[in-house]
Design an enzyme around this catalytic site. Structure first.
Site: not given
Length: 429
Positions: A69, A71, A101, A185, A238, A311
């Site tokens: 991520h 961001r 996300n 997920h 994960h 992750d």
């Protein structure tokens, strides 16, 4: 941290070269000219070349992270494509897949193009993963075909599990047309029941709501049942529980097209990291038990789990300094990923060839990429490692905006010394 430009000609001399495809190590040198591989093995060094003696070090293909991520857009106070890329290079990664996300989510061809365009000046290769559903709301499938054409390498709603089985079925059916994996997920949200850590006697002792291991394994089972039914291609992110490993192993044996990843922290840390209520160790899925760790390690050993992925999830100090209930889930992991993995797996009788494969050929196989580590003429993607290094991980080793790592203060075996991606080089000082 300083990332330098590579000299026009650079010879990495007398190094142990590990080919992750052939799983063999040979002694030699690598000549890089204008950021591309020019010579490999034993050759006569030109006179106008900068030479670095790498005797005692191990050189291999640059690492690939399937799950990070950065961001951007919307969370640039935590991380950006550039800051994340620089930290990735320091961790040995030359390729990183960024999750969708963000704010707004990466859920359209235009947003995929935004990531690709804004990462052009980054020192590594960045590959966007597009959202499965519009706004990651779990209802309406995105324009997968157009997003794939724009550069999306897979599809995921990441931290928001696809609860609707019909939506998951449609996603798997549509993704078959472009032959890329769906990454869900794996968590049954009602079963999770706002759990803050692994449900166990320790969660009871600490007075924290528990998240049971079945919240993951139930969803893994559902997703693999759907994938088997539609003959879809699925990747489980994960993985954290022994139950999930067993389910994945079973469906693999039946021929389902499933791959899986595990994070360094899920094999190297346990729920005991939360004894002092360290919010940096609050992650989703949560850290589990020692038995789960052992099952995950065995899953890596027998090929049930395909690769390591970080992750990597940066958060601001202000967010992580909230009380345990309200602090967000996630920890950073790029700079510590290889060292934590190596330190954990070498004690469990993994070879260096096994471990390197989990960072190179393993993740490449998930996305169907063919890597040719040392092919003459290709862009250099190289990491140099000191496998004998003993060191303590501290904030000076973090090159990110965010510092939320429970690994701070841990002692590691092995250290990234240099990473080269094209004409960019990170060097450990």
């Amino acid at each position: 941290m300083k990332i330098n430009k590579l000299p026009k000609k650079l010879n990495l001399k007398d190094v142990d070269i590990l080919d992750p495809l052939k799983e063999k190590v040979f002694k030699g040198s690598i000549l890089i000219v204008n950021g591309k591989i020019s010579e490999v093995g034993k050759f006569e060094q030109p006179s106008d070349v900068k030479s670095i003696d790498c005797n005692g070090l191990t050189l291999t293909h640059g690492f690939c992270d399937l799950h990070a991520h950065f961001r951007e857009p919307g969370g640039e106070d935590k991380e950006t494509l550039m800051s994340g890329s620089r930290a990735a290079l320091a961790g040995g990664f030359t390729r990183v897949c960024v999750m969708p996300n963000t704010s707004p989510p990466i859920d359209s061809p235009e947003s995929i193009s935004f990531i690709i365009q804004n990462s052009k000046d980054c020192p590594i290769h960045i590959h966007p993963i597009g959202a499965v559903t519009r706004g990651q709301k779990g209802k309406e499938i995105t324009e997968m075909g157009l997003m794939y054409q724009a550069g999306s390498v897979a599809f995921s709603d990441d931290g928001l599990p696809i609860q609707n089985g019909l939506v998951m079925r449609k996603a798997l059916e549509y993704s078959k047309m472009i032959d890329v994996p769906i990454i869900n997920h794996a968590e049954d949200v009602p079963l999770r029941n706002d759990g803050l850590m692994n449900e166990s006697s320790l969660s009871t002792k600490l007075g924290l709501d528990g998240n049971p291991d079945i919240s993951e394994s139930v969803m893994v089972f559902r997703d693999l049942e759907i994938a088997e039914y539609v003959k879809g291609r699925i990747h489980i992110p994960h993985v954290s529980t022994a139950k999930s490993v067993e389910i994945i192993k079973n469906y693999k044996s039946k021929g389902v097209n499933v791959t899986a990843e595990v994070t360094p922290h899920h094999i190297g840390l346990t729920e005991k990291s939360l004894i002092n209520f360290d919010t940096n160790a609050k992650v989703a899925p949560p850290l589990r038990t020692e038995n789960d760790c052992l099952a995950l390690i065995e899953g890596l050993r027998d090929g049930t789990i395909t690769c390591i992925a970080t992750d990597h999830a940066p958060h601001t100090i202000e967010e992580k300094e909230k009380d345990f209930k309200h602090a967000p889930c996630g920890m950073i992991g790029l700079e510590s990923a290889f060292a934590l993995t190596y330190t954990t797996l070498i004690k469990n009788d993994f070879t260096i060839e096994n471990i390197i494969g989990l960072f190179t050929s393993g993740p490449a196989s998930v996305l169907g990429w063919k890597i040719n580590p040392f092919e003459i003429g290709q862009k250099a993607e190289i990491v140099v490692i000191d496998l004998d290094a003993d060191w303590n991980f501290s904030k000076k080793d973090i090159f990110l905006k965010s510092k939320n790592s429970p690994m701070l203060g841990m002692n590691f075996k092995s250290q990234i010394i240099k990473t080269i991606c094209g004409k960019n080089i990170f060097e450990k000082k």
